[in-house]
Design a protein around this motif. Structure first.
Motif, PDB file in Angstrom:
ATOM      1  N   GLU A  15       0.846  -1.196   0.000  1.00 26.78           N
ATOM      2  CA  GLU A  15       0.000   0.000   0.000  1.00 26.78           C
ATOM      3  C   GLU A  15       0.873   1.234   0.000  1.00 26.78           C
ATOM      4  O   GLU A  15       1.998   1.204   0.513  1.00 26.78           O
ATOM      5  N   GLY A  78      -3.967   0.323  -2.772  1.00 23.95           N
ATOM      6  CA  GLY A  78      -3.556  -1.014  -2.374  1.00 23.95           C
ATOM      7  C   GLY A  78      -3.302  -1.810  -3.643  1.00 23.95           C
ATOM      8  O   GLY A  78      -4.146  -1.809  -4.550  1.00 23.95           O
ATOM      9  N   ARG A 129     -12.331  -7.308   0.787  1.00 25.99           N
ATOM     10  CA  ARG A 129     -12.055  -8.155   1.953  1.00 25.99           C
ATOM     11  C   ARG A 129     -10.948  -9.158   1.628  1.00 25.99           C
ATOM     12  O   ARG A 129     -10.047  -9.382   2.437  1.00 25.99           O
ATOM     13  N   TYR A 131      -8.620  -8.756  -0.561  1.00 23.84           N
ATOM     14  CA  TYR A 131      -7.372  -7.998  -0.634  1.00 23.84           C
ATOM     15  C   TYR A 131      -6.725  -7.894   0.751  1.00 23.84           C
ATOM     16  O   TYR A 131      -5.528  -8.162   0.929  1.00 23.84           O
ATOM     17  N   HIS A 132      -7.525  -7.518   1.763  1.00 27.49           N
ATOM     18  CA  HIS A 132      -6.981  -7.350   3.115  1.00 27.49           C
ATOM     19  C   HIS A 132      -6.542  -8.684   3.705  1.00 27.49           C
ATOM     20  O   HIS A 132      -5.529  -8.748   4.423  1.00 27.49           O
ATOM     21  N   LYS A 135      -3.215  -9.584   2.019  1.00 31.06           N
ATOM     22  CA  LYS A 135      -2.153  -8.716   2.559  1.00 31.06           C
ATOM     23  C   LYS A 135      -1.728  -9.181   3.953  1.00 31.06           C
ATOM     24  O   LYS A 135      -0.532  -9.302   4.259  1.00 31.06           O
ATOM     25  N   SER A 136      -2.705  -9.485   4.804  1.00 29.16           N
ATOM     26  CA  SER A 136      -2.409  -9.920   6.163  1.00 29.16           C
ATOM     27  C   SER A 136      -1.657 -11.250   6.171  1.00 29.16           C
ATOM     28  O   SER A 136      -0.661 -11.408   6.894  1.00 29.16           O
TER      29      SER A 136
END
Length: 282
Positions: A15, A78, A129, A131-132, A135-136
Motif C-alpha cells: 500500500e 492497495g 475483503r 485484498y486485506h 495482505k495480512s
C-alpha cells in the motif's frame, strides 16, 4: 518512452499514499496488477483512455497495458501484483477446467474497458475483503500460509473474472472485435500448419464452441472461416512463387494442399491465374 516495471516474487501486496502525485512515470509491467483505490479520487490513464477514479474502484492491469494515475484528492492505493506463474500454479493444482478455459480467456488479454472492473456491488465488498486477507497472510505468515494464500488468491481471481466478463458483455462489440482480430492473427501465423488451423483447435484456443467459430468469424468479417484460411494460404503461395525458387509442387506442399492438382485448381479459382504464371513474373 514508456518504462516497464518488474517484480521478483510470484505474489506481492503493498500500500502507499499519494498526496499530490502518483510518484511513478507512465509504465507497463511484466506482471499482472490489481490496483484497489482505498481512498481518494482523480484520473486513471489506461492505454488510450482517461477515466475518473474514486474510492472503491478496482483496476486490473495485464503486461500488455500501460497506465498512470493523476491525483485529484489525496489517494491511498492497495496493489496486488502477481506473475503468470502464480496463475499457472493455481491452475495446475485445480481440478476445474474453469481455470484453464474461462478464467484465462479474460485474464490474458489487453484491457479494452478502462473503467473499474467491479460491476457487481456485492462483489465489491468481497474483493476488498480478500485484498486485506491476502495482505495480512502475506505479511504475517503462519503455518500453511502458502496454502491459505493460494485459496484466497484463487477466490480473488474467480470473482475478478466474473466481474470482468460482466463488464465485457456490456461492451460486447469491442470485446468481439478484439477476439476476432486475435483469431485472424492466429490463422495468419499458423496457416502453414494444418493441425493448428483445424476448427476444433481454433475453438479450443479461443474458448469457443467448434460449431460457433465459423459463425463468429463470418459475423464480424463477412467471410467464412474456411475462405479466410484459403485466401491466406493463396496469398502466401503468391509470395512464395514470386520470391523463391520453389517449384509449384513444393509451394503446394508448404501451403498445406494435398497435391499439385488441387493447388493449381484452387489457386486459379482465387487469383484467375495459374501458379506457373506467377513464376514467370520473376
Amino acid at each position: 518512452m514508456t518504462q516497464r516495471f518488474y517484480i521478483t516474487k510470484n505474489l506481492d501486496v503493498f500500500e502507499f499514499d499519494a498526496e499530490k502525485e502518483w510518484g511513478y512515470p507512465r509504465h507497463k509491467h511484466h506482471f499482472f496488477e490489481l490496483t484497489f483505490v482505498l481512498k481518494g479520487s482523480g484520473k486513471h490513464v489506461l492505454n488510450e483512455s482517461v477515466i475518473d477514479y474514486k474510492e472503491g474502484d478496482l483496476f486490473f492491469l495485464t503486461p500488455k497495458d500501460e497506465h498512470e494515475f493523476i491525483i485529484g484528492e489525496p489517494t491511498k492505493f492497495g496493489v496486488v501484483k502477481f506473475t503468470e506463474q502464480m496463475f499457472l500454479e493455481k491452475a495446475t493444482f485445480s481440478t476445474s477446467t474453469y481455470w484453464r478455459k474461462n478464467l484465462e480467456a479474460v485474464i490474458f488479454h489487453r484491457n479494452i474497458v478502462a473503467k473499474s472492473v467491479i460491476s457487481c456491488a456485492t462483489d465489491k465488498e468481497q474483493l476488498f475483503r480478500l485484498y486485506h486477507l491476502i495482505k495480512s497472510e502475506l505479511h504475517s505468515p503462519l503455518t500453511y500460509s502458502r496454502n491459505v494464500l493460494s485459496e484466497l488468491f484463487g477466490a480473488l481471481l474467480i470473482i475478478l473474472s466474473r466481474n470482468l466478463k460482466s463488464t465485457l458483455k456490456n461492451s460486447g462489440h469491442v470485446y468481439d472485435k478484439n477476439k476476432v482480430d486475435l483469431i485472424l492473427t492466429y490463422i495468419r501465423q499458423n496457416v502453414q500448419n494444418k493441425e493448428l488451423i483445424k476448427v476444433d483447435v481454433i475453438a479450443e484456443t479461443f474458448h469457443l464452441s467448434p460449431n460457433y467459430v465459423g459463425i463468429f468469424v463470418k459475423k464480424h468479417t463477412g467471410i467464412s472461416l474456411q475462405r479466410y484460411i484459403m485466401e491466406t494460404k493463396i496469398k502466401i503461395a503468391e509470395n512464395l512463387l514470386k520470391q523463391s525458387s520453389l517449384s509449384v509442387g513444393e509451394v503446394a506442399e508448404k501451403t498445406g494442399f494435398t497435391d499439385s492438382s488441387h493447388f493449381n485448381k484452387t489457386f486459379k479459382k482465387y487469383t484467375g491465374k495459374n501458379p506457373s504464371e506467377y513464376q514467370g513474373d520473376k
